[in-house]
Design a protein around this motif. Structure first.
Motif, PDB file in Angstrom:
ATOM      1  N   TRP A 127      -7.770  -8.016  -0.081  1.00  0.00           N
ATOM      2  CA  TRP A 127      -7.944  -6.626   0.312  1.00  0.00           C
ATOM      3  C   TRP A 127      -6.775  -5.766  -0.154  1.00  0.00           C
ATOM      4  CZ3 TRP A 127     -11.901  -3.839   1.353  1.00  0.00           C
ATOM      5  CH2 TRP A 127     -13.054  -4.428   1.890  1.00  0.00           C
ATOM      6  N   LEU A 128      -5.578  -6.322  -0.131  1.00  0.00           N
ATOM      7  CA  LEU A 128      -4.425  -5.567  -0.614  1.00  0.00           C
ATOM      8  C   LEU A 128      -4.575  -5.212  -2.084  1.00  0.00           C
ATOM      9  CD1 LEU A 128      -1.354  -7.300   1.109  1.00  0.00           C
ATOM     10  CD2 LEU A 128      -2.255  -5.005   1.545  1.00  0.00           C
ATOM     11  N   GLN A 129      -5.068  -6.147  -2.874  1.00  0.00           N
ATOM     12  CA  GLN A 129      -5.270  -5.875  -4.294  1.00  0.00           C
ATOM     13  C   GLN A 129      -6.286  -4.750  -4.494  1.00  0.00           C
ATOM     14  OE1 GLN A 129      -6.216  -9.488  -6.434  1.00  0.00           O
ATOM     15  NE2 GLN A 129      -4.493 -10.597  -5.550  1.00  0.00           N
ATOM     16  N   ARG A 130      -7.389  -4.825  -3.766  1.00  0.00           N
ATOM     17  CA  ARG A 130      -8.429  -3.794  -3.910  1.00  0.00           C
ATOM     18  C   ARG A 130      -7.926  -2.437  -3.427  1.00  0.00           C
ATOM     19  NH1 ARG A 130     -14.388  -3.530  -0.879  1.00  0.00           N
ATOM     20  NH2 ARG A 130     -14.475  -1.254  -0.849  1.00  0.00           N
ATOM     21  N   ARG A 156     -15.172  -0.902   8.148  1.00  0.00           N
ATOM     22  CA  ARG A 156     -16.245  -1.827   8.552  1.00  0.00           C
ATOM     23  C   ARG A 156     -16.313  -3.025   7.600  1.00  0.00           C
ATOM     24  NH1 ARG A 156     -19.145   3.009   9.641  1.00  0.00           N
ATOM     25  NH2 ARG A 156     -20.187   2.891   7.624  1.00  0.00           N
ATOM     26  N   GLU A 157     -16.175  -2.760   6.319  1.00  0.00           N
ATOM     27  CA  GLU A 157     -16.179  -3.861   5.342  1.00  0.00           C
ATOM     28  C   GLU A 157     -15.044  -4.838   5.608  1.00  0.00           C
ATOM     29  OE1 GLU A 157     -16.774  -3.172   1.075  1.00  0.00           O
ATOM     30  OE2 GLU A 157     -17.151  -1.072   1.579  1.00  0.00           O
ATOM     31  N   ILE A 158     -13.883  -4.294   5.875  1.00  0.00           N
ATOM     32  CA  ILE A 158     -12.708  -5.144   6.125  1.00  0.00           C
ATOM     33  C   ILE A 158     -12.934  -6.003   7.361  1.00  0.00           C
ATOM     34  CG2 ILE A 158     -10.267  -5.137   6.781  1.00  0.00           C
ATOM     35  CD1 ILE A 158      -9.948  -2.579   5.097  1.00  0.00           C
ATOM     36  N   VAL A 159     -13.356  -5.360   8.449  1.00  0.00           N
ATOM     37  CA  VAL A 159     -13.551  -6.086   9.716  1.00  0.00           C
ATOM     38  C   VAL A 159     -14.635  -7.150   9.572  1.00  0.00           C
ATOM     39  CG1 VAL A 159     -14.269  -5.856  12.121  1.00  0.00           C
ATOM     40  CG2 VAL A 159     -12.722  -4.162  11.129  1.00  0.00           C
ATOM     41  N   GLU A 160     -15.726  -6.817   8.916  1.00  0.00           N
ATOM     42  CA  GLU A 160     -16.812  -7.784   8.728  1.00  0.00           C
ATOM     43  C   GLU A 160     -16.362  -8.978   7.893  1.00  0.00           C
ATOM     44  OE1 GLU A 160     -19.974  -5.526   7.036  1.00  0.00           O
ATOM     45  OE2 GLU A 160     -20.412  -4.429   8.903  1.00  0.00           O
ATOM     46  N   SER A 161     -15.562  -8.735   6.870  1.00  0.00           N
ATOM     47  CA  SER A 161     -15.102  -9.841   6.019  1.00  0.00           C
ATOM     48  C   SER A 161     -14.177 -10.788   6.787  1.00  0.00           C
ATOM     49  CB  SER A 161     -14.397  -9.295   4.774  1.00  0.00           C
ATOM     50  OG  SER A 161     -13.190  -8.641   5.108  1.00  0.00           O
ATOM     51  N   PHE A 162     -13.307 -10.226   7.619  1.00  0.00           N
ATOM     52  CA  PHE A 162     -12.426 -11.079   8.432  1.00  0.00           C
ATOM     53  C   PHE A 162     -13.220 -11.809   9.515  1.00  0.00           C
ATOM     54  CE2 PHE A 162      -8.992  -8.822   6.411  1.00  0.00           C
ATOM     55  CZ  PHE A 162      -7.907  -9.694   6.479  1.00  0.00           C
ATOM     56  N   GLY A 163     -14.279 -11.155   9.998  1.00  0.00           N
ATOM     57  CA  GLY A 163     -15.102 -11.780  11.034  1.00  0.00           C
ATOM     58  C   GLY A 163     -15.847 -13.005  10.553  1.00  0.00           C
ATOM     59  N   ARG A 164     -15.976 -13.171   9.243  1.00  0.00           N
ATOM     60  CA  ARG A 164     -16.666 -14.335   8.690  1.00  0.00           C
ATOM     61  C   ARG A 164     -15.753 -15.547   8.500  1.00  0.00           C
ATOM     62  NH1 ARG A 164     -19.370 -10.104   5.781  1.00  0.00           N
ATOM     63  NH2 ARG A 164     -17.903 -10.244   4.031  1.00  0.00           N
ATOM     64  N   THR A 169      -6.986 -16.759   6.047  1.00  0.00           N
ATOM     65  CA  THR A 169      -6.765 -15.394   6.532  1.00  0.00           C
ATOM     66  C   THR A 169      -5.820 -14.637   5.618  1.00  0.00           C
ATOM     67  OG1 THR A 169      -7.049 -16.216   8.797  1.00  0.00           O
ATOM     68  CG2 THR A 169      -6.124 -14.009   8.535  1.00  0.00           C
ATOM     69  N   GLU A 170      -4.710 -15.272   5.274  1.00  0.00           N
ATOM     70  CA  GLU A 170      -3.742 -14.624   4.396  1.00  0.00           C
ATOM     71  C   GLU A 170      -4.342 -14.393   3.008  1.00  0.00           C
ATOM     72  OE1 GLU A 170      -0.316 -12.846   2.924  1.00  0.00           O
ATOM     73  OE2 GLU A 170      -1.070 -13.158   4.966  1.00  0.00           O
ATOM     74  N   GLY A 171      -5.147 -15.334   2.537  1.00  0.00           N
ATOM     75  CA  GLY A 171      -5.798 -15.169   1.248  1.00  0.00           C
ATOM     76  C   GLY A 171      -6.698 -13.944   1.229  1.00  0.00           C
ATOM     77  N   LEU A 190       0.821  -1.212   0.000  1.00  0.00           N
ATOM     78  CA  LEU A 190       0.000   0.000   0.000  1.00  0.00           C
ATOM     79  C   LEU A 190       0.856   1.264   0.000  1.00  0.00           C
ATOM     80  CD1 LEU A 190      -3.000  -0.981   2.303  1.00  0.00           C
ATOM     81  CD2 LEU A 190      -2.674  -1.299  -0.152  1.00  0.00           C
ATOM     82  N   LEU A 191       2.044   1.207   0.586  1.00  0.00           N
ATOM     83  CA  LEU A 191       2.951   2.346   0.503  1.00  0.00           C
ATOM     84  C   LEU A 191       3.440   2.545  -0.932  1.00  0.00           C
ATOM     85  CD1 LEU A 191       5.049   1.977   3.783  1.00  0.00           C
ATOM     86  CD2 LEU A 191       3.389   3.767   3.237  1.00  0.00           C
ATOM     87  N   CYS A 192       3.669   1.446  -1.639  1.00  0.00           N
ATOM     88  CA  CYS A 192       4.044   1.545  -3.054  1.00  0.00           C
ATOM     89  C   CYS A 192       2.908   2.200  -3.857  1.00  0.00           C
ATOM     90  CB  CYS A 192       4.356   0.162  -3.628  1.00  0.00           C
ATOM     91  SG  CYS A 192       5.911  -0.558  -3.032  1.00  0.00           S
ATOM     92  N   ALA A 193       1.668   1.864  -3.502  1.00  0.00           N
ATOM     93  CA  ALA A 193       0.514   2.473  -4.169  1.00  0.00           C
ATOM     94  C   ALA A 193       0.442   3.970  -3.870  1.00  0.00           C
ATOM     95  CB  ALA A 193      -0.775   1.783  -3.719  1.00  0.00           C
TER      96      ALA A 193
END
Length: 407
Positions: free
Chosen positions: A182-185, A204-212, A175-177, A32-35
């Protein structure tokens, strides 16, 4: 007679033709720093990890330097000598926080090493907050800064979620997948300047996706906290892939986020200026930056807390935790932040603490080991162990020390 080597100027035309390489220092934040740099108009990449460093490293880098110097510069020089390197179209970027650390000399040392190896045409850039070592073709512009703030915030959130979920995941690699998805997006969004200001919805989207992700919290895990010198703590090159080793040995491990470190650097600059009678204008400027960073940190904490995840305590709380052990003015290197992070981790239930630091770093020896007695007295139930990293240390020796520390 001492010979002075002239650094090659990074010109405006190089902005399009050259790729700037930085050391592998922040594993969770690199993409993300490269981005963020791309949003600012620069091509940034990370020096690939080299299996072995070139033999010239130890003859060019004085042995009085610490392990970080050998790791960072050795990796860089080995890459330059490899067939994968386009030596006519690259530059190197060395981050410099300043302060009483030999890392402040890396910039000139890299220039010297490149010249001695015959690669003096490669420009070396310094990333610092003081406007030093300027180049006509490299500036920290507003777009880059906005992108970098978003990059650090998103990366801290992804790191926190990954470290809390990965040890308990039912499906290995899930988890890593998800982190990679998310890194790609987020890479694309930061590259194009999207979601740099209003990030709460994405949080919120990130947290909810990991919570699943399906987890098994019934598994018995050793609770291990990792603190220490920033490069050894955060870089898999520096810590020899410590996270992988802890994962393999059934550990629930955690380390503090980079936002806290950024706040610490700004706060330390302010405290140092106080001793030099800073002006009211300077004091107001630092306070304004700190208030912004406090708000940024609070947003991340709220997103995690609302979903029932652990989060870094606020910087103000960390300051209060270490008051009776170290002064606010002990801000050399990682200074008092490491002590505060140890206290925070122990209170979160991480009763085994690895204090990782490089061989040859006097600051880490004083700040890392000097406070251990006071911490042991306050937390006798915790196991706090200093783990030293040397560049020619065997994996077996280092891993045996880590294994003893987490048993």
């Amino acid at each position: 007679m001492m010979h002075t080597f002239t650094n090659t100027e990074f010109t405006r035309s190089m902005k399009k033709s050259h790729t700037i390489y930085m050391p592998e220092m922040l594993h969770y934040h690199n993409e993300l720093l490269c981005a963020a740099f791309a949003f600012g108009g620069y091509k940034l990449a990370v020096v690939p990890e080299q299996e072995h460093i070139c033999y010239e490293t130890q003859s060019l880098v004085n042995k009085d330097y610490c392990t970080c110097a050998i790791g960072i510069i050795g990796n860089l020089l080995t890459f330059v000598k490899s067939d994968d390197c386009d030596r006519e179209h690259i530059a190197f970027l060395e981050p410099q926080a300043g302060g009483a650390c030999r890392a402040g000399n890396y910039y000139n040392l890299i220039i010297e090493c490149l010249h001695k190896l015959g690669y003096g045409q490669i420009p070396v850039l310094s990333l610092n907050a003081h406007g030093l070592e300027q180049h006509s073709g490299f500036r920290i512009n507003g777009r880059m800064l906005l992108g970098a703030i978003a990059a650090v915030c998103y990366s801290d959130l992804l790191m926190d979620l990954t470290q809390q979920i990965r040890p308990y995941e039912k499906n290995a690699g899930e988890t890593e997948g998800l982190r990679q998805q998310w890194l790609q997006r987020l890479t694309e969004e930061i590259r194009h300047g999207r979601h740099l200001f209003y990030r709460k919805k994405v949080y919120r989207e990130i947290v909810e996706s990991f919570g699943r992700i399906p987890v098994d919290r019934g598994q018995a895990k050793k609770k291990v906290g990792v603190v220490g010198e920033i490069y050894i703590k955060c870089s898999p090159v520096g810590n020899r892939h410590l996270e992988d080793y802890l994962q393999k040995n059934g550990c629930d491990y955690r380390m503090g986020g980079f936002v806290n470190y950024c706040i610490y650097v700004v706060y330390s600059e302010m405290k140092s200026l106080e001793l030099g009678h800073q002006s009211r204008l300077e004091a107001a400027g630092y306070q304004k930056v700190l208030q912004f960073l406090y708000y940024v940190q609070k947003e991340i904490a709220e997103a995690l807390e609302q979903a029932g995840f652990l989060h870094d305590r606020s910087f103000q709380e960390l300051i209060a935790e270490k008051k009776d052990i170290l002064s606010d003015y002990y801000n050399i290197g990682d200074g008092w932040l490491m002590t505060a992070e140890i206290i925070d981790l122990i209170k979160k239930g991480y009763d085994k603490i690895l204090v990782v630091h490089p061989f040859g770093c006097l600051i880490s020896h004083v700040g890392g080991r000097g406070v251990l007695k006071a911490l042991h007295e306050r937390f006798p139930e915790a196991k706090i162990t200093s783990i030293e990293y040397d560049y020619d240390q065997s994996d077996t020796l280092r891993e045996s020390r880590v294994l003893l520390a987490i048993e």
